[in-house]
Design a protein around this motif. Structure first.
Motif, short mmCIF file in Angstrom:
data_model
loop_
_atom_site.label_atom_id
_atom_site.label_comp_id
_atom_site.label_asym_id
_atom_site.label_seq_id
_atom_site.Cartn_x
_atom_site.Cartn_y
_atom_site.Cartn_z
N SER A 130 0.84 -1.20 0.00
CA SER A 130 0.00 0.00 0.00
C SER A 130 0.87 1.25 0.00
CB SER A 130 -0.92 0.01 1.23
OG SER A 130 -1.79 -1.09 1.21
N TYR A 131 1.94 1.22 0.80
CA TYR A 131 2.85 2.37 0.85
C TYR A 131 3.50 2.60 -0.51
CZ TYR A 131 6.70 5.41 2.22
OH TYR A 131 7.59 6.46 2.31
N LYS A 132 3.93 1.53 -1.15
CA LYS A 132 4.56 1.66 -2.48
C LYS A 132 3.56 2.19 -3.50
CE LYS A 132 7.54 -0.98 -5.65
NZ LYS A 132 7.01 -0.41 -6.88
N PHE A 133 2.31 1.71 -3.43
CA PHE A 133 1.30 2.18 -4.37
C PHE A 133 1.01 3.66 -4.15
CE2 PHE A 133 -2.84 2.74 -6.29
CZ PHE A 133 -2.79 1.93 -7.42
N LEU A 134 0.89 4.06 -2.89
CA LEU A 134 0.67 5.48 -2.59
C LEU A 134 1.83 6.32 -3.13
CD1 LEU A 134 -0.60 5.18 1.10
CD2 LEU A 134 -1.90 6.17 -0.79
N LYS A 135 3.04 5.84 -2.94
CA LYS A 135 4.24 6.59 -3.32
C LYS A 135 4.44 6.64 -4.83
CE LYS A 135 9.23 6.59 -2.27
NZ LYS A 135 9.84 6.05 -3.48
N ASP A 136 4.36 5.47 -5.48
CA ASP A 136 4.73 5.39 -6.89
C ASP A 136 3.56 5.65 -7.84
OD1 ASP A 136 7.23 4.73 -5.98
OD2 ASP A 136 6.98 2.57 -6.28
N GLU A 137 2.39 5.10 -7.52
CA GLU A 137 1.25 5.19 -8.44
C GLU A 137 0.40 6.44 -8.20
OE1 GLU A 137 0.86 3.13 -10.96
OE2 GLU A 137 2.62 1.96 -10.34
N LEU A 138 0.24 6.82 -6.94
CA LEU A 138 -0.62 7.96 -6.63
C LEU A 138 0.17 9.22 -6.31
CD1 LEU A 138 -3.39 6.25 -4.45
CD2 LEU A 138 -3.28 6.53 -6.93
N GLU A 139 1.49 9.09 -6.23
CA GLU A 139 2.38 10.23 -5.95
C GLU A 139 1.91 11.00 -4.70
OE1 GLU A 139 2.56 12.52 -9.53
OE2 GLU A 139 3.75 11.02 -10.58
N ALA A 140 1.61 10.21 -3.67
CA ALA A 140 1.17 10.81 -2.40
C ALA A 140 2.30 11.60 -1.76
CB ALA A 140 0.69 9.71 -1.46
N VAL A 141 1.92 12.60 -1.01
CA VAL A 141 2.87 13.36 -0.20
C VAL A 141 2.74 12.87 1.24
CG1 VAL A 141 3.56 15.64 0.64
CG2 VAL A 141 2.76 15.36 -1.72
N PHE A 142 3.85 12.42 1.82
CA PHE A 142 3.85 11.90 3.18
C PHE A 142 4.35 12.99 4.13
CE2 PHE A 142 4.69 8.41 0.23
CZ PHE A 142 3.64 7.56 0.52
N LEU A 143 3.62 13.20 5.20
CA LEU A 143 4.01 14.22 6.17
C LEU A 143 4.99 13.62 7.17
CD1 LEU A 143 0.66 16.13 6.84
CD2 LEU A 143 2.32 16.41 4.99
N ASN A 144 6.27 13.87 6.97
CA ASN A 144 7.31 13.27 7.80
C ASN A 144 7.42 13.94 9.16
OD1 ASN A 144 7.99 11.54 5.67
ND2 ASN A 144 9.26 13.12 4.73
N GLY A 145 6.84 15.12 9.32
CA GLY A 145 6.89 15.83 10.59
C GLY A 145 5.54 15.91 11.26
N TYR A 146 4.65 14.96 10.92
CA TYR A 146 3.29 14.99 11.46
C TYR A 146 3.30 14.51 12.90
CZ TYR A 146 -1.77 14.17 11.71
OH TYR A 146 -3.10 14.18 12.08
N ASN A 147 2.84 15.33 13.82
CA ASN A 147 2.93 15.10 15.27
C ASN A 147 1.54 15.14 15.88
OD1 ASN A 147 5.58 15.82 17.44
ND2 ASN A 147 3.52 15.55 18.24
N ILE A 148 1.17 14.11 16.67
CA ILE A 148 -0.14 14.12 17.32
C ILE A 148 -0.16 15.21 18.40
CG2 ILE A 148 -0.47 11.68 16.86
CD1 ILE A 148 0.09 11.13 19.82
N VAL A 149 -1.35 15.54 18.88
CA VAL A 149 -1.48 16.63 19.85
C VAL A 149 -2.05 16.17 21.19
CG1 VAL A 149 -1.69 18.41 18.08
CG2 VAL A 149 -3.76 17.28 18.94
N GLY A 150 -2.32 14.87 21.33
CA GLY A 150 -2.88 14.38 22.57
C GLY A 150 -2.96 12.88 22.58
N ASP A 151 -3.60 12.32 23.60
CA ASP A 151 -3.62 10.88 23.81
C ASP A 151 -4.76 10.19 23.07
OD1 ASP A 151 -2.95 8.38 24.98
OD2 ASP A 151 -4.52 8.67 26.48
#
Length: 462
Positions: A130-151
């Motif tokens: 799924s990750y490869k398909f998102l990356k290669d086929e759908l050219e998804a942008v992954f948020l590498n600095g995405y941080n949760i805000v709570g529990d």
């Protein structure tokens, strides 16, 4: 992990009609449909039965979901005894959405597909296809600095679906009061509905629901199409929990995660403007390893979205709410980081990229900076053309909004404080310290900033 294999054969599918395969084998088939009618998040009623015969079709009206029992006779056998089948299913009942404001008839559709407990690294490890398909086929942008805000899940979904924290909603915690419910009008489903969208909120595991486990939930449907009552009834007798791992993750002859994907696909085929949030928990919440069983089916689902042309005018977000919270990995340094860094990928619709050429560039730039669930809420509204309805809340003592659109550049200097992230959850504060050389440009700048900060807060006293 082995794939979830479900036993048996469903006689009825979501189209509310006996399947051709059953009709080829059975004669004199009679089915009794009973709608599962929503009252509130804790109550529902089962409507009186409506009969159909053979290939007769039941028309959904009062509810999307139903329980059904059928019986018939073997077409080629000699037995005088009937065969019986009982099951549950859902479709999409016809709804006339509110009229769109002038000029808003062709706004961008939104589909959010979420998986419980899916950290960024966890998704890459356990869903490689799924990750490869998102990356290669759908050219998804992954948020590498995405941080949760709570529990936990609520503190991830409150900001995404409302742009607010829990404390900015009615205080609907069960331990405080049993009479206070969450207000659907504060959620993005209502915003979308007011703009002429049909809305859907599909989530499994109702006994630990995102807004019902700690909270009292909703007193009326938060979205047009909503599964809670259906899954409460389907799991109410508890029989599926005593028949092994395969039965536990099944809804009839279909894996439950696949059932949600099928229903999502059906909803996204509607001709109206569409807003859908599908959140799958049963194959990832208790044991995240099990999510790997869905890898091929998620690829098929994403492939369908691409092949069908839906992504031309649909914002697609594939996400997790947080990383592991109670697995052995949670006690490791890596586990603590992953708990705070959920998986978040965004695929912009082709139409939006054409209309706003700078949007993709900004999104890619923002993939490397600190981002939060509040930003996802603002981004969705921005993509829908409704950014003016996003929250303008600013954390006290700061200058930028707490929730910022990822389709516009976010300052690289943004701090956890500015973004509304408490120190406990801030990954930036959980990194290891290191020495900076005197030749580093930040060496003098840090000292200057510190002295300026101290001088500012002591200025009034001095």
């Amino acid at each position: 992990m082995p794939k979830v294999i479900c036993d048996g054969e469903d006689w009825i599918m979501s189209v509310c009609q006996v399947t051709k395969n059953i009709l080829n084998k059975m004669r004199d088939v009679e089915c009794h449909y009973r709608d599962i009618k929503y009252i509130d998040d804790h109550r529902y009623v089962i409507a009186p039965a409506v009969k159909t015969y053979n290939d007769g079709k039941y028309i959904l009206n009062a509810s999307d979901c139903f329980k059904v029992s059928c019986f018939g006779y073997d077409r080629y056998g000699f037995s005088i005894l009937s065969k019986r089948w009982h099951g549950y299913n859902c479709g999409i009942r016809p709804i006339e959405p509110s009229p769109s404001p002038p000029g808003r008839e062709k706004a961008i559709n939104v589909l959010i597909l979420g998986f419980d407990s899916a950290s960024r690294n966890g998704f890459i490890r356990k869903m490689p296809k799924s990750y490869k398909f998102l990356k290669d086929e759908l050219e998804a942008v992954f948020l590498n600095g995405y941080n949760i805000v709570g529990d936990g899940t609520p503190d991830a979904l409150f900001p995404i679906l409302s742009g607010r924290t829990e404390l900015q909603h009615p205080y609907a915690r069960q331990r405080y009061s049993k009479e206070i419910y969450l207000e659907p009008n504060l959620f993005i489903f209502h915003t979308a509905k007011q703009d002429g969208y049909q809305t859907a909120y599909y989530e499994d595991m109702p006994w630990i629901g995102s807004f019902q486990y700690r909270y009292n939930g909703f007193s009326r449907r938060p979205a047009d199409h909503y599964l809670r009552s259906f899954l409460m009834e389907e799991t109410s007798h508890g029989s599926k929990w005593w028949k092994g791992i395969h039965r536990r993750y099944c809804l009839g002859a279909t894996p439950q995660y696949q059932f949600l994907l099928n229903l999502t696909k059906q909803f996204m085929n509607l001709s109206t403007k569409r807003f859908c949030f599908t959140f799958i928990a049963d194959i990832s919440h208790d044991d995240f390893n099990l999510i790997s069983t869905a890898d091929d089916d998620v690829v098929d689902f994403l492939g369908h979205m691409k092949r069908s042309g839906k992504l031309k005018d649909t914002l697609l977000i594939v996400m997790g709410d947080h990383g592991p919270r109670f697995s052995p990995m949670r006690s490791t340094y890596q586990g603590k980081i992953e708990e705070r860094m959920a998986f978040m990928s965004i695929i912009l619709p082709e139409r939006l990229k054409m209309e706003r050429p700078s949007a993709l560039k900004s999104l890619k730039s923002n993939s490397k900076v600190l981002t939060t669930p509040f930003d996802i809420h603002t981004t969705i509204l921005d993509a829908m053309g409704l950014e003016n309805l996003s929250s303008d809340f600013i954390v006290p003592n700061f200058k930028i909004r707490r929730g910022m659109s990822l389709l516009q550049k976010i300052p690289r200097t943004r701090s956890c404080d500015e973004a509304g992230i408490l120190p406990h959850w801030c990954v930036c504060l959980n990194t290891k310290w290191y020495n900076v050389l005197k030749t580093d440009r930040m060496y003098q700048k840090t000292a200057d900033s510190l002295s300026e900060y101290i001088n500012n807060i002591t200025d009034e006293k001095r």
